[in-house]
Design a protein around this motif. Structure first.
Motif, PDB file in Angstrom:
ATOM      1  N   ARG A 191      10.649   2.308 -11.019  1.00 32.04           N
ATOM      2  CA  ARG A 191      10.913   3.355 -11.898  1.00 32.04           C
ATOM      3  C   ARG A 191      12.343   3.877 -12.101  1.00 32.04           C
ATOM      4  N   ASP A 210      12.602  11.139  -5.814  1.00 29.87           N
ATOM      5  CA  ASP A 210      11.332  10.793  -5.366  1.00 29.87           C
ATOM      6  C   ASP A 210      11.606   9.637  -4.340  1.00 29.87           C
ATOM      7  N   PHE A 255       7.412   1.155  -6.336  1.00 34.09           N
ATOM      8  CA  PHE A 255       7.306   1.624  -7.576  1.00 34.09           C
ATOM      9  C   PHE A 255       8.268   2.626  -7.794  1.00 34.09           C
ATOM     10  N   ARG A 256       8.838   3.411  -6.557  1.00 38.74           N
ATOM     11  CA  ARG A 256       9.871   4.286  -7.139  1.00 38.74           C
ATOM     12  C   ARG A 256      11.179   3.769  -7.423  1.00 38.74           C
ATOM     13  N   SER A 305      10.081   9.146  -0.493  1.00 41.09           N
ATOM     14  CA  SER A 305       9.331   8.066  -0.200  1.00 41.09           C
ATOM     15  C   SER A 305       9.984   7.295   0.996  1.00 41.09           C
ATOM     16  N   HIS A 313       0.777  -1.251   0.084  1.00 38.58           N
ATOM     17  CA  HIS A 313      -0.012   0.189  -0.300  1.00 38.58           C
ATOM     18  C   HIS A 313       1.028   1.330   0.060  1.00 38.58           C
ATOM     19  N   HIS A 314       1.957   1.215  -0.300  1.00 41.66           N
ATOM     20  CA  HIS A 314       3.051   2.439  -0.250  1.00 41.66           C
ATOM     21  C   HIS A 314       3.950   2.317  -1.666  1.00 41.66           C
ATOM     22  N   ASP A 315       4.138   3.552  -2.078  1.00 44.99           N
ATOM     23  CA  ASP A 315       4.861   3.654  -3.531  1.00 44.99           C
ATOM     24  C   ASP A 315       6.231   3.438  -3.466  1.00 44.99           C
TER      25      ASP A 315
END
Length: 750
Positions: free
Chosen positions: A305, A338, A301-302, A342, A296-298
């Motif tokens: 990316r 980013d 994804f970071r 995070s 549920h955290h990004d």
């Protein structure tokens, strides 16, 4: 408008120049076109065929080197070509001496490849030229229209004492000399172009690896991570191959040179690629557990990316090298910022259940920052200092004694080189017997087909056989159509030149098309001095017979089923990983230093991992009965590659321990447990390679419990991280033992 068209044309030419096969094809176009022009100028098209065949054989013998090395190799190549061609001329028409000479030469060809790739290429090309000599003599002495060669030779070739019988070898060697000299001059003019291509390929493959690695961080549940990890392991093999090829290219150009200033840039690029590969292959924690915890955290994804951006940056560098354009890797800077933001947010949550996971995330973020730092160095290579030890391992033979020792070590039925030499010899000897019994006038294409189709493994032989038969059919149909549609000799000559160039442009990537091209070239060439239509059915028949003999020899003569060898290569993989861990621990003990011993241990570990992956891919192409090892092989590859990733992470942080008392305590704990783990990996590898009983000599559960208790007492963050990497490896010992046992059982069952 004119300026725009000119710019567009120059850009297109520049892009063509970046293609690896373009310069090779351009050399062939000049060489074959020059031969055809000489034939028209002298009005003696009969000499074109042996000259063409000599050019092709010389092109097949070509290996990468600087111009001095290529000149020495050319001298050796021409000497071997001369011996091969004259020997065929002398023994032609005497079946018993001929077949004895053919068997000895064929067996020696793969064995010379045990010395060095360069010797192997020259030996193989010499054998090909010998078969070309047979084909030329067959047409000369046959009852077909190609016998016009003997009658149409100009007077200046009929010198007293020369004799018509030595004209064929002379023309073949002249053709080989013409292309060889062109290659040397080309290499002197564009000495660094192959190195640019190799370096660009390395960074392109490295970029693909980073992008595939990024997929492991995709925060999705119920994803087949095993399939992604297998794809990553296979791509790792391609990166390792690119690293090895680039290293050899750099080394050949550095050898014997006093001033290496012009090559320092490429040496820096190579060492940065090595470091990027080590950091990119690092694994700090099982990715599935990270996905479950931070779904549920990004943060993941970071990470994904940023890795994708870094992969694209590596691929961009490869393109910039070839296009001579400035390199810009600024796109990934924002992704890194980013990720840092995070990570700061997650730290502020201070959730106790994330304690160990946060350490893994911090180590992962730190590694990604260091990757970003290395990519940033690529923007200004002049500011990059030379490595403390920039020596490269010389794998070339040192003297005659070393050459003989390398050959002697393979004179055993256990050697795959020895087995291939026997199978290839049997294929060509049987092919010679068939042509004498069935097809004595045009049967030497059987030998040529067997020589090209018979490969060291069943899978490669089967694939090459199918491609060669299909390519021959396409080439014969295309040749029949083009010769019928364009009867003019000048057009057919142009078709032959274009087909020859197409063969060399595609032989390494599209073998079916390459076979079609060389078949078309043969028909067009022989149609210049006779009736090319007469070759269509014999060429098809000989291809089928030669391919059948090659296939039978691979299956029946000391069959080298790759599936049965998986457990041995698996053992080598664990042994090299154990030695790699030993060198990493030495770095923790004495301080970080990228010396030759460390880099060699790292490269050997990755080479062994890549070799197991390639062996597994080859075993998948074998008959069903011999594929029983494949499934347990996949399981072992996943575990072994994961271990290598954990060790790479341990190595990536080897220079980050603080100079404090707590750090010293952590180092002692790391060395004590790490040395036992290194010994265990080596012992497991030796047991697996021997194919006997596999049993852990170290109680991994007790070792893990003891190590976890000591980790809590270590205050150094990097020390805890290093010890955590050992725990991750220890947890894989039992799965490795189980997968290794299954490999041995499957091998015995097959």
């Amino acid at each position: 408008m004119t300026r725009s068209l000119l710019d567009s044309l120059m850009h297109s030419l520049r892009r063509l120049w970046t293609l690896d096969a373009f310069s090779y094809s351009l050399r062939m176009l000049i060489a074959l076109g020059g031969v055809m022009a000489v034939g028209f100028w002298l009005d003696e098209m009969a000499v074109v065929i042996p000259l063409f065949l000599g050019v092709i054989a010389s092109g097949l013998a070509e290996t990468d080197d600087h111009w001095r090395g290529r000149l020495r190799a050319l001298g050796m190549t021409l000497a071997c070509f001369s011996i091969a061609a004259v020997s065929v001329e002398l023994l032609f028409g005497m079946p018993l001496p001929f077949v004895i000479g053919l068997a000895l030469a064929t067996f020696a060809m793969p064995m010379l490849g045990a010395i060095d790739a360069r010797y192997g290429a020259i030996a193989r090309a010499s054998l090909i030229l010998a078969v070309y000599t047979m084909i030329s003599l067959e047409q000369q002495h046959g009852d077909g229209q190609i016998a016009v060669l003997e009658r149409s030779l100009p007077e200046w070739l009929r010198e007293p004492g020369l004799g018509i019988n030595l004209v064929q070898p002379l023309l073949l060697v002249v053709g080989a000399s013409w292309y060889g000299l062109l290659s040397v001059v080309w290499c002197a003019l564009f000495s660094r172009q192959p190195l640019k291509h190799s370096m660009a390929t390395l960074y392109r493959e490295l970029g693909r690896y980073l992008i595939l690695k990024a997929q492991l961080f995709e925060p999705l549940r119920n994803v087949d991570q095993s399939a992604r990890r297998l794809a990553l392991a296979e791509q790792n093999g391609r990166v390792v191959v690119a690293l090895n090829q680039t290293k050899e290219m750099v080394f050949r150009r550095l050898a014997g040179r006093r001033d290496t200033t012009k090559l320092d840039r490429y040496l820096r690029l190579y060492f940065i690629a090595q470091d990027l590969h080590e950091r990119a292959s690092s694994s700090h924690y099982p990715y599935g557990q990270l996905t479950d915890a931070f779904f549920h955290h990004d943060i993941l994804f970071r990470c994904q990316r940023l890795l994708e951006q870094q992969g694209r940056a590596c691929r961009g560098l490869g393109k910039a090298l070839l296009m001579r354009q400035p390199f810009d890797a600024s796109d990934s800077q924002q992704a890194l910022e980013d990720l840092n933001a995070s990570l700061v947010y997650l730290k502020q949550q201070q959730r106790p259940e994330w304690h160990h996971l946060m350490q893994a995330l911090e180590a992962l973020a730190s590694n990604l920052r260091l990757i970003e730092g290395q990519i940033a160095r690529l923007n200004d290579l002049e500011a990059v200092s030379n490595e403390s030890d920039n020596s490269l391992l010389d794998r070339s033979p040192h003297g005659t004694r070393d050459m003989f020792e390398r050959i002697r070590s393979h004179l055993t039925p256990r050697s795959p080189i020895f087995r291939h030499a026997l199978r290839l010899t049997a294929t060509l000897v049987a092919g010679y017997g068939v042509l004498l019994a069935v097809h004595p006038t045009q049967g030497y294409w059987i030998l040529l087909t067997g020589l090209f189709v018979c490969r060291p493994s069943y899978g490669d032989t089967r694939r090459t056989l199918a491609q060669r038969i299909l390519g021959t059919l396409i080439g014969l149909v295309a040749g029949w159509a083009l010769i019928s549609l364009f009867p003019a000799p000048t057009i057919q000559a142009g078709i032959a030149v274009v087909a020859g160039v197409l063969f060399f442009a595609t032989r390494g990537s599209r073998y079916t098309l390459a076979t079609a091209a060389i078949t078309l070239m043969v028909l067009a060439c022989f149609n210049q001095v006779g009736d090319g239509f007469d070759l269509i059915w014999p060429r098809l028949f000989d291809t089928l017979v030669g391919g059948l003999l090659a296939g039978l020899s691979v299956v029946l003569i000391l069959p080298d089923w790759q599936g049965r060898k998986l457990y041995r290569q698996a053992g080598v993989s664990l042994k090299t990983s154990g030695r790699y861990l030993g060198e990493v621990l030495s770095q923790y003990r004495h301080g970080k230093r990228d010396d030759l011993a460390y880099r060699l241990a790292r490269r050997n570990a990755h080479n062994a991992d890549a070799a197991f992956s390639n062996l597994l891919a080859t075993a998948r192409k074998e008959p069903g009965h011999f594929r029983r090892d494949v499934e347990p092989g996949f399981g072992f590859l996943l575990h072994a590659h994961t271990v290598l990733g954990y060790l790479s992470a341990l190595a990536a942080h080897r220079g980050e321990l603080e100079s404090t008392a707590s750090a010293s305590s952590g180092i002692e704990t790391l060395l004590r447990h790490g040395e036992r783990l290194s010994q265990q990996l080596t012992a497991l590898g030796e047991q697996l390679e021997a194919g006997g009983e596999i049993a852990l000599t170290l109680d991994s559960e007790d070792e893990i419990a003891a190590l976890e208790a000591e980790v809590e007492q270590v205050e150094s963050t990097t020390g805890r991280l290093a010890l955590s990497q050992l725990i991750l490896v220890l947890r894989l010992l039992q799965p490795l033992e189980s997968a290794g046992t299954q490999l041995i059982k499957a091998s015995r069952a097959s």
